[in-house]
Design a protein around this motif. Structure first.
Motif, PDB file in Angstrom:
ATOM      1  N   ASN A  89       0.777  -1.205  -0.143  1.00 49.03           N
ATOM      2  CA  ASN A  89      -0.082   0.010  -0.056  1.00 49.03           C
ATOM      3  C   ASN A  89       0.938   1.221   0.007  1.00 49.03           C
ATOM      4  O   ASN A  89       1.392   1.575   0.906  1.00 49.03           O
ATOM      5  CB  ASN A  89      -0.728   0.068   1.164  1.00 49.03           C
ATOM      6  CG  ASN A  89      -1.831   1.187   1.299  1.00 49.03           C
ATOM      7  OD1 ASN A  89      -1.730   2.053   0.379  1.00 49.03           O
ATOM      8  ND2 ASN A  89      -2.719   1.072   2.368  1.00 49.03           N
ATOM      9  N   THR A  91       0.014   4.237  -0.336  1.00 48.57           N
ATOM     10  CA  THR A  91      -0.218   5.338   0.341  1.00 48.57           C
ATOM     11  C   THR A  91       0.071   5.250   1.964  1.00 48.57           C
ATOM     12  O   THR A  91       0.344   6.526   2.472  1.00 48.57           O
ATOM     13  CB  THR A  91      -2.284   5.550   0.283  1.00 48.57           C
ATOM     14  OG1 THR A  91      -2.251   5.229  -1.147  1.00 48.57           O
ATOM     15  CG2 THR A  91      -2.720   6.388   0.857  1.00 48.57           C
ATOM     16  N   ALA A  92       0.143   4.177   2.414  1.00 45.19           N
ATOM     17  CA  ALA A  92       0.461   4.080   3.746  1.00 45.19           C
ATOM     18  C   ALA A  92       2.020   4.177   3.892  1.00 45.19           C
ATOM     19  O   ALA A  92       2.419   4.395   5.108  1.00 45.19           O
ATOM     20  CB  ALA A  92      -0.114   2.628   4.383  1.00 45.19           C
ATOM     21  N   ALA A  93       2.589   4.228   2.861  1.00 42.80           N
ATOM     22  CA  ALA A  93       4.190   3.763   2.949  1.00 42.80           C
ATOM     23  C   ALA A  93       4.454   5.328   2.729  1.00 42.80           C
ATOM     24  O   ALA A  93       5.805   5.627   3.072  1.00 42.80           O
ATOM     25  CB  ALA A  93       4.700   3.106   2.068  1.00 42.80           C
ATOM     26  N   ASN A  95       4.726   9.434   4.068  1.00 44.04           N
ATOM     27  CA  ASN A  95       4.005  10.417   4.835  1.00 44.04           C
ATOM     28  C   ASN A  95       3.205  11.522   4.151  1.00 44.04           C
ATOM     29  O   ASN A  95       3.819  12.185   3.352  1.00 44.04           O
ATOM     30  CB  ASN A  95       5.359  10.995   5.541  1.00 44.04           C
ATOM     31  CG  ASN A  95       5.056  12.134   6.699  1.00 44.04           C
ATOM     32  OD1 ASN A  95       3.778  12.591   6.875  1.00 44.04           O
ATOM     33  ND2 ASN A  95       5.796  12.242   7.665  1.00 44.04           N
ATOM     34  N   PRO A  96       1.823  11.558   4.734  1.00 43.55           N
ATOM     35  CA  PRO A  96       1.178  12.458   3.968  1.00 43.55           C
ATOM     36  C   PRO A  96       1.424  14.066   4.066  1.00 43.55           C
ATOM     37  O   PRO A  96       1.221  14.976   3.509  1.00 43.55           O
ATOM     38  CB  PRO A  96      -0.278  12.334   4.518  1.00 43.55           C
ATOM     39  CG  PRO A  96      -0.049  11.561   5.764  1.00 43.55           C
ATOM     40  CD  PRO A  96       1.234  10.902   5.571  1.00 43.55           C
ATOM     41  N   SER A 103      10.085  12.669   1.187  1.00 43.13           N
ATOM     42  CA  SER A 103      10.198  11.522   1.187  1.00 43.13           C
ATOM     43  C   SER A 103      11.270  10.745   0.686  1.00 43.13           C
ATOM     44  O   SER A 103      12.096   9.775   1.054  1.00 43.13           O
ATOM     45  CB  SER A 103       8.841  10.659   0.764  1.00 43.13           C
ATOM     46  OG  SER A 103       7.651  10.834   1.887  1.00 43.13           O
ATOM     47  N   HIS A 148      -0.908  12.810  -1.841  1.00 44.74           N
ATOM     48  CA  HIS A 148      -2.353  12.683  -2.043  1.00 44.74           C
ATOM     49  C   HIS A 148      -2.780  13.378  -3.738  1.00 44.74           C
ATOM     50  O   HIS A 148      -3.899  13.142  -4.157  1.00 44.74           O
ATOM     51  CB  HIS A 148      -3.391  13.323  -1.310  1.00 44.74           C
ATOM     52  CG  HIS A 148      -3.244  14.869  -1.074  1.00 44.74           C
ATOM     53  ND1 HIS A 148      -4.147  15.536  -1.840  1.00 44.74           N
ATOM     54  CD2 HIS A 148      -2.467  15.636  -0.550  1.00 44.74           C
ATOM     55  CE1 HIS A 148      -3.902  16.555  -1.702  1.00 44.74           C
ATOM     56  NE2 HIS A 148      -2.913  16.847  -0.863  1.00 44.74           N
ATOM     57  N   LYS A 155       2.408   6.731  -6.794  1.00 41.58           N
ATOM     58  CA  LYS A 155       3.090   6.690  -5.669  1.00 41.58           C
ATOM     59  C   LYS A 155       3.876   5.452  -5.285  1.00 41.58           C
ATOM     60  O   LYS A 155       4.678   5.493  -4.681  1.00 41.58           O
ATOM     61  CB  LYS A 155       1.729   6.554  -4.487  1.00 41.58           C
ATOM     62  CG  LYS A 155       1.191   8.070  -4.284  1.00 41.58           C
ATOM     63  CD  LYS A 155       0.095   7.614  -3.155  1.00 41.58           C
ATOM     64  CE  LYS A 155      -1.203   7.627  -3.810  1.00 41.58           C
ATOM     65  NZ  LYS A 155      -2.438   7.931  -2.887  1.00 41.58           N
ATOM     66  N   THR A 159       7.675   5.130  -3.934  1.00 41.79           N
ATOM     67  CA  THR A 159       8.328   4.327  -2.933  1.00 41.79           C
ATOM     68  C   THR A 159       9.627   3.488  -3.307  1.00 41.79           C
ATOM     69  O   THR A 159      10.518   3.148  -2.866  1.00 41.79           O
ATOM     70  CB  THR A 159       7.142   3.446  -2.236  1.00 41.79           C
ATOM     71  OG1 THR A 159       7.033   2.429  -3.376  1.00 41.79           O
ATOM     72  CG2 THR A 159       6.063   4.200  -1.697  1.00 41.79           C
ATOM     73  N   SER A 179      -2.088  -3.636  -5.203  1.00 43.84           N
ATOM     74  CA  SER A 179      -3.073  -2.624  -5.053  1.00 43.84           C
ATOM     75  C   SER A 179      -3.263  -1.554  -6.410  1.00 43.84           C
ATOM     76  O   SER A 179      -3.935  -0.555  -6.433  1.00 43.84           O
ATOM     77  CB  SER A 179      -2.849  -1.768  -3.853  1.00 43.84           C
ATOM     78  OG  SER A 179      -1.678  -0.989  -4.113  1.00 43.84           O
TER      79      SER A 179
END
Lengths: 253, 262
Positions: A89, A91-93, A95-96, A103, A148, A155, A159, A179
């Motif tokens: 995922n 999105t979870a990986a 930092n928003p 990042s 976002h 995304k 990563t 995903s």
């Protein structure tokens, strides 16, 4: 050369039940090893053990001639630098609250004192971020955006860029395409393959998608109920000596 | 013909999400709607059952048994949904209320649709559970006590409880691993043959439909760009985008050989 040697690894969460049961594997330099199995077979638990976020209950993980359990602070830090990861995922990986460039720079800034990069060069933050974005085929303007504002596929590319930024020896890919939708999946697999040619690191590619694993990896290991049932060279996938469960998996695709 | 969609358009303010889509689904067939995220396939499926959010508007027609169900009043639609048209969704946790047991879910469903006798409801639930290959003792559990594959089986049991004419499965296997997905798909196929209900199967993964579908439609940017029999779309796709979708999904080499032979 062996990058990582896993012997008789055991991990249990509930007494009497092993989530990872006596798994032995070795990962060679520059290879892609695929690890296939259905949900709950223990493949992600294995990955978490390798990352050092789970304590193991038996066996050993040996990196650079040192068992991970006995590693001192410096050795563990070296391990953490050389074994990077990409999760399912994205999105979870990410930092928003950090821009993409934040990042991307984080691992380099953490390790810059002991780091000697071969492929990338760090002259300025901006230049470094641009190199990384270029490597994963993203437009360089994305560095100034927030997570976002990016699509799932973008995304995940970020990563991946973050994982390669400090040129690790091994990247653990835990369902990196699960995903994403089909078109992005294919593109990310191709990207991973070309990055490996460029940088020469090893992959441990964990997935339930045998066909995706087949596309990227040279060797494939099959897990079920915590046990390693089968491990083989990609060319031997249709060999009659394959485990019955491997054959069942093949029949699905 | 069980369901016929004509010039269905779904819009959000000025923006058109589904653009004049027409398709027909025949009795008992497996109709696959394939497309990427954001292509409008979910909006299309939700428009059929009047499930669209308040900001979305649907125009055109969806004919079921000779009437346009888009114009059905709410109460009539509530009756139709479940009895004639039922759904399975991707998010199996979101499909269940966390503080109700599986039994309570199914009981409520049957009561809403007018099965008054308690004993009959109990029997129907038991039968439905057996038909999807689940142990009857699981009905007393709460949703979070079941695995994803088990919950999706319960969703299927629920959706088929009242023998609908059409089952709309919106990415029903996407959140599952490929082994569980395969088991769910073969179960659906088996139940489809038994009950004769048509399936509108929405997915982004080509490989899920290649084996099961009779007809395939490919959707992009709100439009159906190509549709036809499975054989035609897989072996002679006309549209560039269809070809891209087929090539993007990784397959094992034997599968390609097999496909070219058939």
């Amino acid at each position: 050369m062996t990058v990582m040697e896993i012997s008789n690894l055991k991990k249990s969460y509930t007494p009497g039940k092993l989530a990872v049961n006596d798994v032995s594997l070795s990962i060679q330099q520059g290879e892609s090893l695929g690890l296939v199995g259905e949900s709950g077979c223990g493949k992600s638990t294995l990955a978490r053990c390798l990352l050092g976020v789970e304590k193991i209950d038996g066996g050993s993980i040996i990196y650079n001639n040192t068992p991970l359990a006995n590693a001192n602070r410096k050795e563990f830090r070296d391990y953490r630098r050389n074994v990077q990861t990409v999760f399912q995922n994205p999105t979870a990986a990410l930092n928003p609250k950090l821009k993409i460039k934040g990042s991307l720079l984080d691992p380099y800034l953490q390790f810059q004192r002991e780091l000697e990069l071969e492929h990338f060069t760090f002259s300025s933050k901006q230049g470094f971020v641009e190199q990384l974005l270029e490597a994963v085929e993203l437009p360089k303007e994305l560095g100034d955006r927030y997570p976002h504002e990016l699509s799932g596929g973008q995304k995940q590319r970020v990563t991946i860029a973050r994982a390669i930024s400090i040129e690790p020896k091994l990247i653990i890919l835990d369902e990196p395409t699960a995903s994403l939708d089909v078109l992005s999946q294919g593109a990310v697999l191709e990207l991973l393959s070309s990055l490996q040619k460029m940088l020469g690191m090893s992959y441990l590619f964990i997935s339930h998608d045998l066909a995706a694993v087949y596309q990227l990896c040279q060797r494939i290991a099959v897990m079920k109920d915590g046990e390693l049932l089968d491990i083989f060279q990609k060319e031997d996938i249709y060999d009659n000596s394959r485990h019955a469960y491997t054959k069942e998996l093949i029949s699905i695709f | 013909m069980i369901l016929s969609i004509n010039d269905l358009t779904v819009s959000h303010g000025e923006k058109t999400i589904v653009d004049q889509v027409s398709l027909t689904i025949d009795k008992g067939e497996w109709f696959a709607l394939v497309g990427q995220s954001g292509s409008g396939k979910t909006m299309l499926s939700q428009a059929i059952g009047q499930l669209l959010g308040p900001n979305l508007r649907a125009s055109g027609s969806v004919s079921y048994q000779g009437s346009n169900i888009l114009e059905h009043p709410k109460t009539e639609m509530n009756q139709l949904r479940g009895k004639a048209i039922s759904y399975i969704f991707q998010d199996y946790h979101g499909s269940f209320t966390p503080f109700l047991t599986i039994q309570q879910h199914m009981d409520e469903y049957l009561q809403t649709h007018g099965v008054k006798e308690k004993k009959k409801r109990k029997n129907m639930i038991k039968e439905a559970f057996e038909s999807v290959g689940l142990d009857a003792s699981l009905v007393r559990r709460y949703p979070f006590q079941l695995s994803g594959g088990q919950l999706q089986r319960v969703s299927i049991a629920l959706a088929l409880l009242l023998e609908p004419d059409i089952l709309i499965a919106d990415e029903a296997t996407t959140a599952l691993d490929s082994v569980s997905a395969h088991r769910i798909l073969s179960l659906l196929q088996e139940l489809q043959l038994k009950t004769g209900c048509a399936i509108l199967f929405i997915t982004h993964d080509w490989r899920h439909v290649a084996r099961y579908a009779n007809k395939i439609a490919v959707m992009k940017d709100g439009k159906i760009i190509e549709s036809g029999s499975k054989q035609k779309l897989i072996h002679q796709p006309e549209h560039v985008y269809t070809k891209q979708l087929i090539q993007a999904a990784p397959t094992l080499p034997m599968r390609i050989k097999e496909a070219s032979k058939s």
